[in-house]
Design a protein around this motif. Structure first.
Motif, PDB file in Angstrom:
ATOM      1  N   ALA A 146      34.716  14.398   2.431  1.00 48.78           N
ATOM      2  CA  ALA A 146      33.367  14.588   1.885  1.00 48.78           C
ATOM      3  C   ALA A 146      32.344  13.821   2.719  1.00 48.78           C
ATOM      4  O   ALA A 146      31.243  14.314   2.993  1.00 48.78           O
ATOM      5  N   GLY A 147      32.717  12.593   3.125  1.00 47.65           N
ATOM      6  CA  GLY A 147      31.820  11.789   3.957  1.00 47.65           C
ATOM      7  C   GLY A 147      31.497  12.470   5.279  1.00 47.65           C
ATOM      8  O   GLY A 147      30.359  12.425   5.744  1.00 47.65           O
ATOM      9  N   ASN A 148      32.514  13.116   5.873  1.00 48.86           N
ATOM     10  CA  ASN A 148      32.286  13.825   7.131  1.00 48.86           C
ATOM     11  C   ASN A 148      31.300  14.980   6.947  1.00 48.86           C
ATOM     12  O   ASN A 148      30.435  15.214   7.789  1.00 48.86           O
ATOM     13  N   ILE A 149      31.461  15.696   5.822  1.00 49.38           N
ATOM     14  CA  ILE A 149      30.551  16.817   5.553  1.00 49.38           C
ATOM     15  C   ILE A 149      29.133  16.307   5.357  1.00 49.38           C
ATOM     16  O   ILE A 149      28.174  16.824   5.937  1.00 49.38           O
ATOM     17  N   LEU A 150      28.987  15.271   4.533  1.00 50.26           N
ATOM     18  CA  LEU A 150      27.653  14.754   4.218  1.00 50.26           C
ATOM     19  C   LEU A 150      26.970  14.165   5.445  1.00 50.26           C
ATOM     20  O   LEU A 150      25.748  14.225   5.579  1.00 50.26           O
ATOM     21  N   GLU A 151      27.761  13.607   6.349  1.00 46.87           N
ATOM     22  CA  GLU A 151      27.188  12.942   7.528  1.00 46.87           C
ATOM     23  C   GLU A 151      26.814  13.934   8.617  1.00 46.87           C
ATOM     24  O   GLU A 151      25.849  13.727   9.343  1.00 46.87           O
ATOM     25  N   ASN A 152      27.585  15.040   8.716  1.00 38.71           N
ATOM     26  CA  ASN A 152      27.412  15.929   9.860  1.00 38.71           C
ATOM     27  C   ASN A 152      26.687  17.231   9.551  1.00 38.71           C
ATOM     28  O   ASN A 152      26.304  17.953  10.479  1.00 38.71           O
ATOM     29  N   SER A 156      21.395  22.319   3.688  1.00 37.57           N
ATOM     30  CA  SER A 156      21.824  22.124   2.301  1.00 37.57           C
ATOM     31  C   SER A 156      22.979  23.048   1.952  1.00 37.57           C
ATOM     32  O   SER A 156      23.911  22.665   1.231  1.00 37.57           O
ATOM     33  N   GLU A 157      22.943  24.290   2.462  1.00 33.13           N
ATOM     34  CA  GLU A 157      23.993  25.259   2.158  1.00 33.13           C
ATOM     35  C   GLU A 157      25.348  24.789   2.658  1.00 33.13           C
ATOM     36  O   GLU A 157      26.374  24.978   1.992  1.00 33.13           O
ATOM     37  N   ASP A 158      25.368  24.173   3.847  1.00 33.96           N
ATOM     38  CA  ASP A 158      26.639  23.670   4.395  1.00 33.96           C
ATOM     39  C   ASP A 158      27.171  22.507   3.569  1.00 33.96           C
ATOM     40  O   ASP A 158      28.384  22.375   3.370  1.00 33.96           O
ATOM     41  N   ILE A 159      26.269  21.656   3.092  1.00 38.97           N
ATOM     42  CA  ILE A 159      26.686  20.504   2.280  1.00 38.97           C
ATOM     43  C   ILE A 159      27.318  20.977   0.983  1.00 38.97           C
ATOM     44  O   ILE A 159      28.436  20.588   0.635  1.00 38.97           O
ATOM     45  N   GLY A 162      30.619  23.109   1.394  1.00 39.72           N
ATOM     46  CA  GLY A 162      31.737  22.283   1.867  1.00 39.72           C
ATOM     47  C   GLY A 162      32.280  21.378   0.776  1.00 39.72           C
ATOM     48  O   GLY A 162      33.500  21.251   0.602  1.00 39.72           O
ATOM     49  N   ILE A 163      31.390  20.736   0.008  1.00 41.11           N
ATOM     50  CA  ILE A 163      31.828  19.843  -1.062  1.00 41.11           C
ATOM     51  C   ILE A 163      32.503  20.632  -2.183  1.00 41.11           C
ATOM     52  O   ILE A 163      33.506  20.184  -2.763  1.00 41.11           O
ATOM     53  N   LEU A 164      32.010  21.825  -2.498  1.00 39.89           N
ATOM     54  CA  LEU A 164      32.633  22.634  -3.549  1.00 39.89           C
ATOM     55  C   LEU A 164      34.041  23.054  -3.152  1.00 39.89           C
ATOM     56  O   LEU A 164      34.965  23.035  -3.975  1.00 39.89           O
ATOM     57  N   ASP A 165      34.231  23.427  -1.887  1.00 41.58           N
ATOM     58  CA  ASP A 165      35.582  23.773  -1.413  1.00 41.58           C
ATOM     59  C   ASP A 165      36.525  22.582  -1.555  1.00 41.58           C
ATOM     60  O   ASP A 165      37.678  22.727  -1.990  1.00 41.58           O
ATOM     61  N   GLU A 289      26.195  11.118  -3.866  1.00 36.47           N
ATOM     62  CA  GLU A 289      26.053  11.206  -2.411  1.00 36.47           C
ATOM     63  C   GLU A 289      25.443  12.553  -2.004  1.00 36.47           C
ATOM     64  O   GLU A 289      24.616  12.626  -1.089  1.00 36.47           O
ATOM     65  N   MET A 290      25.859  13.629  -2.695  1.00 34.15           N
ATOM     66  CA  MET A 290      25.319  14.959  -2.387  1.00 34.15           C
ATOM     67  C   MET A 290      23.811  15.008  -2.615  1.00 34.15           C
ATOM     68  O   MET A 290      23.069  15.594  -1.833  1.00 34.15           O
TER      69      MET A 290
END
Length: 535
Positions: A146-152, A156-159, A162-165, A289-290
Motif C-alpha cells: 500500500a505504501g508503494n502505491i501511495l508513494e508512487n 487519484s484513480e491509480d491510488i 490499487g488499494i482496493l485490489d 493514508e489514502m
C-alpha cells in the motif's frame, strides 16, 4: 514543562516519547535523541528546543521537509495538539501538560449490540489468522505494498483502484467500492469497484452501495463496522440494506487534512464472510493514508493548473508590453517620416525610415524568438568547425562594437576542431549573448572577449563571453532565462536569452553566469563535442 510526542502507528496503536531534557534531535540515525524508523525521514531531520519559555521546532535541512498541521516550516513555535509531520508520512502529535496519550487514538464506531466487549478485546489482542490468512506477516506485506502505491501513484484513480485490489487480498469482502467527493458538485462518485470472482453474474448486475451506511460514516466522520446490517438498529430499516442482502459491512471515511474526501466501502452478501475488528482497524489505517494521498494529488494538480494560468497571464502581459513598445517606436518613426515627406526634408525622412526599419527588425526577431521558444525542438546536428561559428558571430557584430567604442576580441582555442552542433540554433544563441554583452558595456573603454576552449577530458568544449559592463544584480541573476524578463527596459523583448537557454538545453549543454555589479559579467556555455551521443 511536561512535553510528549505521540506517534499513531498504522495498526491503530501509538508510541509515546516523553521528553525529559531539551534540546532533542529527531531523525533516522540511532545516535539521535529520538530515532525514527521511517525512510522518508532524514538521518538528522529536526531539532526541538526551548527559547524564551516557548517550544520550537527547526528543520535541519531535511530532504522531505518538516510540516506543522500540513504547512511546511523551517522553524516554528509548537503548541499543544499540533501535528508535526517529518518527511512524507511520519506524524507526531505534540502534547503539553497532563493530556492523556489515549486521547490521540481514534474512537471506533462499532455495533456493540452485535459485538460484545469481550469479543472486541479478544480480537484486538489476537494474532491468529483470520479466514483469508490475515497474519502479522500478511498485514505487514499489505502495508508495504500500500505504501508503494501511495508513494508512487500520481493519479487519484491509480491510488484508489490499487488499494482496493490489495484490500481484497487480505479482507473477506465480496464487494468493494471507493468513492471520492467531486470537488465541483460535492457529490460522491464511485472511482473504483471490485467483486470477488465467486459472486454470480446476477449479483454483479446492480449497484450494491447502501447510501444509509455510507451517509452514517460520512456524517459521523468515523469508521463503521456492522456484522449484520439487517439486524443493526442503525441500518436495519433501510430499503437498500434489505434489498441488497447486506450482512457484514465496513465503511471508512477518507480524511484529508481539513475535510472528508470520500470513503472506502466493503461488504459481504454471504453470512460466512465475517468481518472483524482487525479488518476495521486495517481499513481505517490505510484509509487515513489514502485520504492524505488523494488530497496531495488534488493539491498538486491545482498548483499545476494555477501555475499554467499564471504563466499564460505572464506571457500575455509580457508579449503585450513588448509589442506595445515596438508599435510605439514604429508610430514615432512614421510621424517623423511623414513630417519629412510633408516638408521634403531628406534628413527627417531618413531618420524616420531608420526608426521604422529598426522596430520592424525587432518585431521580426520577436516572432522568430516566439516560434523558437514555443515548442520543443530536436537540434539538426551537423559537423562544423568549432571556432568558425563563433568567429562569424564576432565578425557580424564588429561594426556595432566599433560604433559604440567597444573593443570586441575573439580568442579561439586552436585545439578545438570539428564539433557536432545545430549551427543555425547555436549561432542565434551566441548572437544573443554577444549582443547583450555589447549592450552592457560603457560607451568608452568597453571590452568584450569571446573565448573557445576544449576541455581536458576532450568530450566537451566551452564558449566564454566576458564583458566589463555594468554587471547583473543578484536579484536579476535569479531571473535570467525567464520569458519576457529583460534588463534593457523597452529595448529588449525578454525572449532572446530564454531562447538561448532553451537551445543550449536542447544540445544537452549548460550555462554558468558569473557577475559583479560595476565590474562585469561572464557567460560560460559548455557543450558536448560529439553531439547527442556524448556522455
Amino acid at each position: 514543562m511536561k512535553i510528549r510526542f505521540v506517534h499513531k502507528k498504522k495498526d491503530g496503536n501509538s508510541v509515546t516519547y516523553n521528553i525529559q531534557k531539551l534540546p532533542v534531535i529527531l531523525g533516522r540515525e540511532a545516535e539521535n535523541d529520538i530515532a525514527l524508523s521511517d525512510k522518508s525521514v532524514s538521518r538528522v531531520h529536526a531539532e526541538i528546543f526551548l527559547e524564551k519559555d516557548k517550544l520550537f521546532i527547526k528543520d535541519l535541512g531535511s530532504h522531505n521537509g518538516t510540516y506543522i498541521n500540513g504547512q511546511e516550516i523551517k522553524s516554528s513555535v509548537l503548541s499543544n495538539n499540533d501535528v508535526v509531520r517529518l518527511g512524507k508520512t511520519y506524524e507526531l502529535m505534540v502534547m503539553t501538560g497532563d493530556q492523556q496519550a489515549d486521547s490521540f487514538r481514534e474512537e471506533w464506531d462499532l455495533t456493540t449490540k452485535l459485538i460484545s466487549p469481550e469479543e472486541i478485546e479478544a480480537e484486538a489482542n489476537s494474532e491468529e489468522k483470520g479466514e483469508l490468512g490475515t497474519s502479522t506477516g500478511s498485514v505487514l506485506a499489505f502495508f508495504q505494498k500500500a505504501g508503494n502505491i501511495l508513494e508512487n501513484a500520481f493519479e487519484s484513480e491509480d491510488i484508489v483502484s490499487g488499494i482496493l485490489d490489495l484490500t481484497f487480498q487480505i479482507i473477506p469482502a465480496t464487494r468493494g467500492f471507493v468513492l471520492l467527493v467531486d470537488p465541483d458538485t460535492s457529490e460522491m462518485i464511485v472511482q473504483a469497484q471490485k467483486f470477488r470472482s465467486s459472486e454470480s453474474k446476477q449479483l454483479q448486475s446492480s449497484s450494491y452501495l447502501s447510501t444509509t451506511i455510507l451517509d452514517h460514516a460520512i456524517k459521523q466522520g468515523k469508521a463503521v463496522l456492522t456484522l449484520d446490517a439487517g439486524r443493526d438498529e442503525r441500518f436495519g430499516a433501510a430499503e437498500s440494506v434489505k434489498n441488497q442482502q447486506i450482512r457484514g459491512a465496513i465503511c471508512v471515511p477518507l480524511k484529508g487534512r481539513t475535510e472528508i474526501l470520500g470513503a472506502i466501502y466493503v461488504h459481504s452478501g454471504l453470512s460466512s464472510h465475517k468481518f472483524t475488528v482487525s479488518d476495521l482497524k486495517l481499513l481505517t489505517a490505510v484509509g487515513a493514508e489514502m485520504g492524505v494521498a488523494v488530497e496531495n494529488v488534488r493539491l498538486y494538480k491545482d498548483k499545476i493548473k494555477s501555475e499554467k494560468l499564471a504563466a499564460v497571464g505572464q506571457a500575455i502581459a509580457g508579449l503585450s508590453h513588448c509589442i506595445k513598445n515596438i508599435l510605439n517606436g514604429m508610430e514615432g518613426g512614421s510621424f517623423i517620416l511623414q513630417k519629412g515627406l510633408d516638408k521634403e526634408d531628406d534628413n527627417s525622412i531618413r531618420e524616420g525610415w531608420d526608426i521604422l526599419k529598426r522596430n520592424s527588425s525587432r518585431l521580426k526577431d520577436l516572432m522568430l524568438d516566439m516560434l523558437a521558444y514555443s515548442k520543443p525542438r530536436e537540434p539538426a546536428y551537423a559537423e562544423i568547425d568549432g571556432n568558425s561559428i563563433h568567429e562569424e558571430v564576432v565578425g557580424l557584430l564588429r561594426e556595432k562594437a566599433k560604433a559604440k567604442g567597444v573593443d570586441l576580441q575573439f580568442m579561439p582555442d586552436k585545439k578545438l576542431g570539428k564539433v557536432k552542433l545545430d549551427g543555425k540554433a547555436i549561432y542565434r544563441g551566441l548572437l544573443n549573448l554577444v549582443t547583450n554583452a555589447l549592450d552592457a558595456c560603457p560607451s568608452e573603454g568597453g571590452k568584450v572577449v569571446v573565448t573557445t576552449q576544449l576541455l581536458p577530458e576532450g568530450k566537451h568544449f566551452q564558449i566564454s563571453i566576458q564583458d566589463n559592463g555594468q554587471g547583473i544584480s543578484e536579484e536579476n541573476l535569479a531571473k535570467l532565462g525567464r520569458a519576457f524578463f529583460s534588463t534593457k527596459g523597452s529595448e529588449g523583448t525578454g525572449l532572446g536569452l530564454s531562447v538561448t537557454y532553451k537551445v543550449i538545453e536542447e544540445h544537452k549543454g549548460s550555462v554558468q553566469v558569473d557577475s559583479k555589479v560595476g565590474i562585469g559579467t561572464t557567460f560560460t556555455v559548455t557543450l558536448p563535442v560529439s553531439g547527442p551521443l556524448s556522455s
